[in-house]
Design an enzyme around this catalytic site. Structure first.
Site, PDB file in Angstrom:
ATOM      1  N   ARG A 187      -7.803   2.019 -11.883  1.00 35.45           N
ATOM      2  CA  ARG A 187      -7.667   0.633 -11.395  1.00 35.45           C
ATOM      3  C   ARG A 187      -6.185   0.375 -11.192  1.00 35.45           C
ATOM      4  O   ARG A 187      -5.395   0.462 -12.131  1.00 35.45           O
ATOM      5  CB  ARG A 187      -8.261  -0.363 -12.392  1.00 35.45           C
ATOM      6  CG  ARG A 187      -7.934  -1.812 -12.035  1.00 35.45           C
ATOM      7  CD  ARG A 187      -8.717  -2.825 -12.830  1.00 35.45           C
ATOM      8  NE  ARG A 187     -10.071  -2.949 -12.340  1.00 35.45           N
ATOM      9  CZ  ARG A 187     -10.848  -4.029 -12.510  1.00 35.45           C
ATOM     10  NH1 ARG A 187     -10.386  -5.085 -13.163  1.00 35.45           N
ATOM     11  NH2 ARG A 187     -12.066  -4.069 -12.041  1.00 35.45           N
ATOM     12  N   HIS A 206     -13.065  -2.464  -3.759  1.00 33.38           N
ATOM     13  CA  HIS A 206     -13.705  -2.421  -5.081  1.00 33.38           C
ATOM     14  C   HIS A 206     -15.122  -1.838  -4.909  1.00 33.38           C
ATOM     15  O   HIS A 206     -16.120  -2.539  -5.067  1.00 33.38           O
ATOM     16  CB  HIS A 206     -13.759  -3.839  -5.665  1.00 33.38           C
ATOM     17  CG  HIS A 206     -14.068  -3.908  -7.117  1.00 33.38           C
ATOM     18  ND1 HIS A 206     -14.178  -2.787  -7.922  1.00 33.38           N
ATOM     19  CD2 HIS A 206     -14.299  -4.973  -7.942  1.00 33.38           C
ATOM     20  CE1 HIS A 206     -14.460  -3.168  -9.162  1.00 33.38           C
ATOM     21  NE2 HIS A 206     -14.540  -4.479  -9.193  1.00 33.38           N
ATOM     22  N   GLN A 251     -18.133  -2.169  -7.510  1.00 34.58           N
ATOM     23  CA  GLN A 251     -18.737  -3.494  -7.535  1.00 34.58           C
ATOM     24  C   GLN A 251     -19.815  -3.614  -6.449  1.00 34.58           C
ATOM     25  O   GLN A 251     -20.935  -4.070  -6.704  1.00 34.58           O
ATOM     26  CB  GLN A 251     -17.649  -4.556  -7.296  1.00 34.58           C
ATOM     27  CG  GLN A 251     -18.181  -5.970  -7.272  1.00 34.58           C
ATOM     28  CD  GLN A 251     -18.607  -6.437  -8.655  1.00 34.58           C
ATOM     29  OE1 GLN A 251     -17.832  -6.348  -9.599  1.00 34.58           O
ATOM     30  NE2 GLN A 251     -19.818  -6.926  -8.789  1.00 34.58           N
ATOM     31  N   ASP A 278     -15.613 -14.866  -4.446  1.00 29.43           N
ATOM     32  CA  ASP A 278     -14.744 -14.209  -5.431  1.00 29.43           C
ATOM     33  C   ASP A 278     -13.610 -15.190  -5.722  1.00 29.43           C
ATOM     34  O   ASP A 278     -13.461 -16.204  -5.016  1.00 29.43           O
ATOM     35  CB  ASP A 278     -14.213 -12.890  -4.833  1.00 29.43           C
ATOM     36  CG  ASP A 278     -13.417 -12.048  -5.824  1.00 29.43           C
ATOM     37  OD1 ASP A 278     -13.364 -12.410  -7.029  1.00 29.43           O
ATOM     38  OD2 ASP A 278     -12.824 -11.022  -5.405  1.00 29.43           O
ATOM     39  N   CYS A 335     -18.620 -11.481  -8.193  1.00 36.41           N
ATOM     40  CA  CYS A 335     -18.312 -10.265  -8.957  1.00 36.41           C
ATOM     41  C   CYS A 335     -17.871 -10.591 -10.383  1.00 36.41           C
ATOM     42  O   CYS A 335     -17.959  -9.742 -11.257  1.00 36.41           O
ATOM     43  CB  CYS A 335     -17.243  -9.457  -8.236  1.00 36.41           C
ATOM     44  SG  CYS A 335     -15.744 -10.397  -7.906  1.00 36.41           S
ATOM     45  N   ARG A 389     -23.469  -2.866 -13.103  1.00 40.29           N
ATOM     46  CA  ARG A 389     -22.271  -2.027 -13.031  1.00 40.29           C
ATOM     47  C   ARG A 389     -22.490  -0.770 -13.876  1.00 40.29           C
ATOM     48  O   ARG A 389     -22.137   0.337 -13.481  1.00 40.29           O
ATOM     49  CB  ARG A 389     -21.044  -2.789 -13.549  1.00 40.29           C
ATOM     50  CG  ARG A 389     -20.684  -4.065 -12.786  1.00 40.29           C
ATOM     51  CD  ARG A 389     -20.170  -3.755 -11.397  1.00 40.29           C
ATOM     52  NE  ARG A 389     -19.038  -2.840 -11.433  1.00 40.29           N
ATOM     53  CZ  ARG A 389     -17.779  -3.207 -11.679  1.00 40.29           C
ATOM     54  NH1 ARG A 389     -17.470  -4.473 -11.867  1.00 40.29           N
ATOM     55  NH2 ARG A 389     -16.801  -2.309 -11.686  1.00 40.29           N
TER      56      ARG A 389
HETATM   57  N1  NVA Z   1     -10.582  -9.960  -6.202  1.00 41.94           N
HETATM   58  C1  NVA Z   1     -10.538  -9.899  -7.649  1.00 41.94           C
HETATM   59  C2  NVA Z   1     -11.669  -9.092  -8.192  1.00 41.94           C
HETATM   60  C3  NVA Z   1     -11.730  -9.003  -9.688  1.00 41.94           C
HETATM   61  C4  NVA Z   1     -12.874  -8.163 -10.166  1.00 41.94           C
HETATM   62  C5  NVA Z   1      -9.192  -9.341  -8.076  1.00 41.94           C
HETATM   63  O1  NVA Z   1      -8.752  -8.362  -7.468  1.00 41.94           O
HETATM   64  O2  NVA Z   1      -8.585  -9.871  -9.003  1.00 41.94           O
HETATM   65  N1   CP Z   2     -16.006  -7.556 -11.539  1.00 40.33           N
HETATM   66  C1   CP Z   2     -15.072  -6.841 -12.173  1.00 40.33           C
HETATM   67  O1   CP Z   2     -14.609  -5.797 -11.732  1.00 40.33           O
HETATM   68  O2   CP Z   2     -14.704  -7.369 -13.386  1.00 40.33           O
HETATM   69  P1   CP Z   2     -13.519  -6.888 -14.317  1.00 40.33           P
HETATM   70  O3   CP Z   2     -12.221  -7.238 -13.646  1.00 40.33           O
HETATM   71  O4   CP Z   2     -13.736  -7.643 -15.601  1.00 40.33           O
HETATM   72  O5   CP Z   2     -13.625  -5.397 -14.529  1.00 40.33           O
END
Ligand code: NVA
Ligand code: CP
Length: 315
Positions: A100, A127, A130, A230, A270, A298
């Site tokens: 990540r 992502h 997801q 989101d 998500c 997930r």
């Molecule tokens: N768009 C959000 C998704 C979190 C799971 C982010 O990147 O923070």
């Molecule tokens: N939806 C998702 O990826 O959540 P987290 O950021 O908690 O992993």
């Protein structure tokens, strides 16, 4: 070596088997095979996570493997060791890598330079874990949970993504909708279109222009089977918080907007959610909100992805 950096790293013909595996892992939780026995999968995270981190750690454990969580700042990558050297060194120890991070090019480099499978656990661009779990969640509902028919049940359905239409989850939904044969309309304020990097990726995948962008949220949700949103401020965008909230406020998913989709439409997010910003608490609590099924799935879908990629690991 098979990686999962973007949705299209699985071909359409591979999807039924993947979904069948996820369905089996979910049905037989606690009593299924352990295809990761004897393997260690490392997880390098440069951003916060609840769902992704815990579902991968639990999933690797349930498949018989050992999850090794590495905060970027705890390893030398955080002090400037190159991605190239990190990839080569970790490949000598571990059997797979889950990452990540911010820059999508980092996961591509790790995949290109290492010799183990790499899974994208979220970048600024995409992502994919997801979206595959979300597809599985919808297919459970629409197919009656019938293995191969699950993937087919998604074809022709329409998803409306409302809010930050250029974020990683929105981009991944565009790729995913095209891969699974769904229609997608995105609504949000002008000036937040997808990054040129994403349009280039879509064109390379042969999907150029295969989505509809509008500034009219009601037009996007018309005839939609799914209304998705989101957060307005993704990780890494915190400096833009005030401006984003100001321009995205007209795109909140309210009960009125949700009611303008099909009468049996599902609401999805998500998570984490900011109730009162991108969605109201009423909509989060609606009986057709399936946000916690998404979160649970997930685990099952990522186990199917791990098991599929592990087949390519020889030692
Ligand atoms: N768009 C959000 C998704 C979190 C799971 C982010 O990147 O923070
Ligand atoms: N939806 C998702 O990826 O959540 P987290 O950021 O908690 O992993």
């Amino acid at each position: 070596m098979k990686h999962f950096l973007k949705e299209t790293d699985f071909t359409a013909s591979e999807l039924p088997a993947l979904f069948e595996l996820a369905r089996e892992f979910k049905a037989k939780r606690g009593s299924h095979a352990q295809p990761l026995a004897g393997q260690t999968w490392a997880m390098i995270f440069s951003k916060s996570s609840t769902r992704t981190r815990v579902s991968f750690e639990v999933g690797i454990h349930e498949l018989g493997g050992n999850p090794l969580f590495l905060n970027k700042n705890d390893i030398q990558l955080g002090r400037g060791e190159t991605i190239a050297d990190t990839a080569r060194v970790l490949s000598r120890f571990i059997h797979g890598l889950i990452v990540r991070t911010y820059d999508h090019a980092e996961v591509e480099q790790l995949a290109a330079l290492g010799s183990v499978p790499v899974i994208n656990a979220l970048t600024d661009l995409l992502h994919p874990c997801q979206i595959f779990a979300d597809m599985f969640t919808l297919a459970e509902r629409w197919s009656g949970n019938n293995g191969g028919d699950m993937v087919h049940s998604l074809r022709g359905r329409k998803i409306a993504f409302v809010g930050d239409r250029g974020c990683n989850v929105a981009n991944s939904w565009i790729l995913g909708a095209n891969l699974f044969g769904m229609k997608i309309a995105l609504a949000g304020p002008p000036g937040f279109d997808a990054a040129p990097e994403f349009d280039a990726l879509l064109a390379r995948e042969g999907y150029g222009g295969a989505y509809e962008f509008t500034t009219d949220a009601y037009a996007a949700v018309k005839d939609a089977d799914v209304v998705y949103t989101d957060v307005w401020v993704s990780m890494g965008k915190e400096e833009e918080t005030a401006e984003r909230i100001r321009v995205m406020s007209p795109f909140a998913v309210t009960p009125e907007l949700f009611a303008a989709a099909k009468p049996d439409a599902y609401f999805m997010h998500c998570l984490p959610a900011h109730a009162g910003q991108e969605v109201t608490q009423d909509v989060l609590d609606n009986p057709r909100s399936i946000i916690f099924d998404q979160a649970e799935n997930r685990l099952h879908m990522q186990k199917a992805i791990l098991a599929t990629l592990a087949q390519a690991v020889r030692r």
